[in-house]
Write a protein that holds these residues in place. Structure first.
Motif, short mmCIF file in Angstrom:
data_model
loop_
_atom_site.label_atom_id
_atom_site.label_comp_id
_atom_site.label_asym_id
_atom_site.label_seq_id
_atom_site.Cartn_x
_atom_site.Cartn_y
_atom_site.Cartn_z
N VAL A 371 -9.00 8.10 -5.10
CA VAL A 371 -8.03 8.72 -5.59
C VAL A 371 -7.04 8.78 -4.45
O VAL A 371 -5.76 8.22 -4.50
CB VAL A 371 -8.22 9.89 -6.34
N LYS A 372 -7.34 9.11 -3.11
CA LYS A 372 -6.50 9.27 -2.04
C LYS A 372 -6.13 7.89 -1.67
O LYS A 372 -4.81 7.79 -1.33
CB LYS A 372 -7.14 10.00 -0.99
N MET A 373 -7.17 6.89 -1.35
CA MET A 373 -6.47 5.34 -1.08
C MET A 373 -5.36 4.91 -2.09
O MET A 373 -4.48 4.53 -1.57
CB MET A 373 -7.70 4.81 -0.84
N GLU A 374 -5.64 5.22 -3.51
CA GLU A 374 -4.96 4.41 -4.26
C GLU A 374 -3.27 5.40 -4.19
O GLU A 374 -2.59 4.44 -4.15
CB GLU A 374 -5.41 4.99 -5.86
N ALA A 375 -3.22 6.48 -3.81
CA ALA A 375 -2.20 7.28 -3.66
C ALA A 375 -1.46 6.92 -2.61
O ALA A 375 0.00 6.67 -2.65
CB ALA A 375 -2.30 8.75 -3.48
N ILE A 376 -2.13 6.39 -1.50
CA ILE A 376 -1.59 5.85 -0.39
C ILE A 376 -0.90 4.60 -0.77
O ILE A 376 0.31 4.34 -0.17
CB ILE A 376 -2.62 5.76 0.82
N LEU A 377 -1.64 3.59 -1.27
CA LEU A 377 -1.28 2.32 -1.35
C LEU A 377 -0.06 2.55 -2.37
O LEU A 377 1.04 1.64 -2.31
CB LEU A 377 -2.08 1.59 -2.11
N ALA A 393 5.87 4.55 12.58
CA ALA A 393 5.79 5.96 12.56
C ALA A 393 6.78 6.75 11.34
O ALA A 393 6.19 7.45 10.62
CB ALA A 393 6.16 6.58 13.81
N SER A 394 7.86 6.18 11.26
CA SER A 394 8.61 6.72 10.24
C SER A 394 8.38 6.26 8.86
O SER A 394 8.31 7.26 8.03
CB SER A 394 10.25 5.93 10.39
N GLY A 402 4.83 11.21 0.34
CA GLY A 402 4.86 10.73 -0.93
C GLY A 402 3.42 10.67 -1.75
O GLY A 402 3.48 10.82 -2.97
N SER A 403 2.43 10.77 -0.83
CA SER A 403 1.19 10.38 -1.55
C SER A 403 0.24 11.76 -1.23
O SER A 403 -0.90 11.98 -1.77
CB SER A 403 0.14 9.40 -1.00
N GLY A 404 1.06 12.90 -0.62
CA GLY A 404 0.10 14.11 -0.35
C GLY A 404 -0.99 13.96 0.42
O GLY A 404 -1.96 14.64 0.28
N THR A 405 -0.86 12.99 1.38
CA THR A 405 -2.03 12.83 2.46
C THR A 405 -1.41 12.95 3.94
O THR A 405 -0.43 13.41 4.19
CB THR A 405 -2.34 11.24 2.45
N THR A 406 -1.98 12.63 5.04
CA THR A 406 -1.61 12.90 6.29
C THR A 406 -1.50 11.27 6.90
O THR A 406 -2.06 10.49 6.47
CB THR A 406 -2.54 13.55 7.14
N VAL A 407 -0.78 11.42 8.12
CA VAL A 407 -0.58 10.09 8.64
C VAL A 407 -1.92 9.45 9.31
O VAL A 407 -2.41 8.21 9.38
CB VAL A 407 0.34 10.01 10.02
N GLN A 408 -2.85 10.21 9.39
CA GLN A 408 -4.21 10.05 10.03
C GLN A 408 -5.04 9.33 8.71
O GLN A 408 -5.82 8.33 9.00
CB GLN A 408 -5.08 11.22 10.36
#
Length: 433
Positions: A371-377, A393-394, A402-408
């Motif tokens: 679910v997290k991967m799909e949100a990022i993509l 980085a930007s 937008g995906s509720g995740t982190t840069v990491q």
């Protein structure tokens, strides 16, 4: 399903693999252990006794004792006898009636009402005109439950809430089915917490009036020997033509599956593997035997994939990847397809217990990761998915927000993507793709 039984059998076969050659003493010891495993799985004693004796006769043959791979020969014999015990081949339902009438029997809590809808949904997908008739007037809200489930998957049904007599409901339902030319009618009869004379008389009346092509007993696989006892009593009242085992995704020890068919001589038609309406499988003795022996069921994974991926789409994606390579747009499509196939952990359980899959089949995968991967993509633009090198980085900060995740998390996904690309290139070099 059958996990404990499968693991214990694997332990026995590993011991035999460690021997340079098998003697009669080795086989006797192995058979004694196999017997105990099946008894612990709550298989009927007589069924186990006959099963072990058939294996003993074949295993003591010279072709096994003199074989270069005697342990493998013994596994093959056990598998063949399991298939015979389970029914040799899958038995499809009798659809020769006009309409074909299926009467479902079972105790309360066995999943009978849900199974009625599952069978209806499966037959509807196969192109049959199906009508569901809820006639369980005993259990509170049983008819309402069937109506709700049927509505959700758009399987036609009749509903007579004012009618309190099961036989009258069946009469009205069959009349409607004939008037509107339905091909299959599924009757959900009343269940009880225990078998009593009133229940049996009611079922006999429905059976006599409807003259069904199939009388299917719905059994909770977790009940073991108790399922066999109740199935025997129902069979005495109205001859059963088939069995549906429910809750095979739970902690079932497998005893019911191995006992009922062998004692009552009726085929197992379906197994329920989950709570969703789609979670119903046509019973295949060979594939179940392979699962019990830890050989996996890769065909089930393929069938799941075929349900969610059209052949043309799969071929088009394969051509595209071969010609242009694999990008993040393709990765997003793959993730969506995988999610439709169900929980990853359930899919991995169908892999063989040994060989290259021995570790994968025990992996506990958290579907939240997908679910997290799909949100990022999905938070990336199409251009970013086509060319991830532009993700500075930007852009990563924007995607993370937008995906509720982190840069990491984004960097980890990109590393996984690069690894997939490398693997695909290796496959192409070896002409495996």
């Amino acid at each position: 399903m059958f996990e404990q039984l499968s693991q214990k059998l694997q332990t026995i076969f590993k011991k035999l693999h460690g021997e340079g050659h098998l003697t009669e003493a080795h086989i006797e010891k192995g058979l004694k252990e196999i017997k105990m495993v099946f008894l612990e799985a709550d298989v009927n004693y007589k069924v186990v006794k006959d099963f072990i004796e058939r294996i003993r006769v074949k295993a003591m043959g010279q072709e096994v004792l003199r074989s270069l791979t005697p342990a493998q020969q013994l596994i093959k014999i056990v598998k063949d006898e399991l298939v015979q015990t389970l029914g040799e081949e899958a038995k499809p339902l009798n659809l020769k009636g006009n309409p074909s009438i299926f009467l479902l029997l079972g105790l309360q809590g066995s999943g009978k009402t849900t199974t009625a809808v599952k069978i209806g949904f499966k037959l509807k997908k196969e192109g049959k005109r199906v009508l569901l008739v809820p006639a369980d007037t005993r259990r509170p809200a049983a008819m309402e439950q069937l109506v709700i489930l049927a509505k959700n998957v758009q399987v036609p049904y009749v509903y007579f809430p004012e009618e309190k007599d099961s036989l009258n409901i069946v009469k009205k339902g069959l009349q409607r089915a004939r008037e509107e030319a339905y091909e299959v009618v599924i009757l959900d009869s009343a269940g009880r917490l225990h078998i009593d004379e009133e229940l049996m008389e009611e079922i006999k009346g429905i059976y006599k009036f409807s003259n069904p092509q199939e009388v299917l007993y719905v059994a909770d696989a977790m009940l073991g020997q108790d399922a066999l006892k109740s199935a025997t009593l129902f069979n005495e009242a109205t001859p059963l033509t088939g069995l549906v085992l429910t809750k095979m995704d739970g902690d079932s020890r497998g005893g019911a599956a191995l006992s009922i068919k062998e004692v009552l001589k009726i085929p197992i038609r379906y197994i329920g593997t989950g709570e969703k309406v789609q979670d119903l499988e046509l019973f295949s003795p060979e594939r179940i035997a392979e699962r019990i022996l830890g050989m996996g069921d890769v065909l089930k994974i393929i069938e799941k994939a075929e349900e969610v991926v059209k052949k043309e789409e799969a071929e088009e994606m394969a051509r595209k990847i071969k010609k242009e390579g694999f990008d993040l747009n393709d990765m997003l499509k793959q993730l969506k397809m995988i999610k439709k196939m169900g929980p990853i952990t359930d899919l991995l359980k169908n892999l063989p217990l040994g060989g290259p899959f021995k570790d994968l089949s025990k992996v506990d995968v958290d579907d939240k990761v997908l679910v997290k991967m799909e949100a990022i993509l999905s938070s990336m633009t199409k251009k970013e998915r086509e060319n991830p090198k532009i993700l500075d980085a930007s852009r990563k900060k924007r995607i993370a927000k937008g995906s509720g995740t982190t840069v990491q998390d984004i960097n980890q996904l990109l590393r996984q993507f690069e690894e997939m690309q490398r693997m695909l290139k290796q496959f192409q070099k070896r002409k495996l793709f």
